[in-house]
Write an enzyme that holds these catalytic residues in place. Sequence first.
Site, short mmCIF file in Angstrom:
data_model
loop_
_atom_site.label_atom_id
_atom_site.label_comp_id
_atom_site.label_asym_id
_atom_site.label_seq_id
_atom_site.Cartn_x
_atom_site.Cartn_y
_atom_site.Cartn_z
CE LYS A 1 -3.77 -5.94 -18.98
NZ LYS A 1 -3.60 -4.49 -19.22
CB THR B 1 -12.19 -2.01 -25.48
OG1 THR B 1 -11.65 -2.18 -26.81
CG2 THR B 1 -13.46 -2.83 -25.35
N GLY C 1 -8.25 2.29 -23.97
CA GLY C 1 -7.78 2.72 -22.67
C GLY C 1 -8.13 1.80 -21.53
CB THR C 2 -9.69 -1.57 -21.26
OG1 THR C 2 -8.91 -2.12 -22.33
CG2 THR C 2 -11.08 -1.27 -21.77
N GLY C 3 -6.64 -0.94 -20.51
CA GLY C 3 -5.47 -1.34 -19.74
C GLY C 3 -4.97 -0.23 -18.83
CB CYS C 4 -4.46 3.41 -19.41
SG CYS C 4 -3.49 3.33 -20.92
#
Length: 268
Positions: free
Chosen positions: A175, A207, A209-212
């Site tokens: 990412k 943004t 929690g975008t990865g989770c």
Amino acid sequence: MRGRVLIIAGSDSGGGAGIQADIKAVTALGGFAATAITALTAQNTEGVHGVLPIPTAFIRQQMDVVLRDIGADALKTGMLHDSATIAAVCDGIAAEAPGIPLVADPVMVAKGGHPLLQPDAVETLKRRLVPLASLITPNLPEAEVLTGLRIKTEAEMEAAMPALLGLGARAVLLKGGHLEGPRLVDLLGTPEGILRFEDARIETRHTHGTGCTLASAIAVGLAQGMPLEEAVARARRYVRAAILAAPGYGRGHGPLDHAVTFDPERLG
């Protein structure tokens, strides 16, 4: 409802990341989310204020009872905190879920900078968890820790892909959100090559929690039988829509609107 996802991750009391974001994402995309919680965090949009690990035997018990009864079509891991937790989770996967697709998000640091993985656990993560994964989803700082390489440009992202794939995962979604510039680039690497995804960057502080959310959205796609490329593409569209619809909560890194796919008006 289609596609069962067992999520093995930490809890976010603020509701924007961690197990809470995972459950919302899986539900929003039409799947069923079950959980094994690895740690409790006292957390809000301004940061992580405390972490309470869950005993490894109880993590295993959560996994085992869910897998023996409900089952899973995909697994997703997030915050695993320390070496003992990683080992317990990997033992549980090997015993109860061999062959089930695993999306492993190598969570190391919270959005606000609080460490979520002990430094001495990185090698355990690389040695035990990554080789079990159908896909790992590192951001650039995480990829730098995993490989020891400097990754500050798109060219360096491409150059790092062989080292990331060499850790044993079947695919890597690297990412590029930490890169500078008006465009956001992610690279999906497999033994067959690299697929590039690009979008305009959304200028926002919301943004958290975008990865989770992205990793769980991919996991539910795999659970629903989607090919990896399609699961990644749909997950990215979903996260982008959720960012654009963010409710603006909190004084720090605010949460997404995970319910962006829902229309309550249909219920009357």
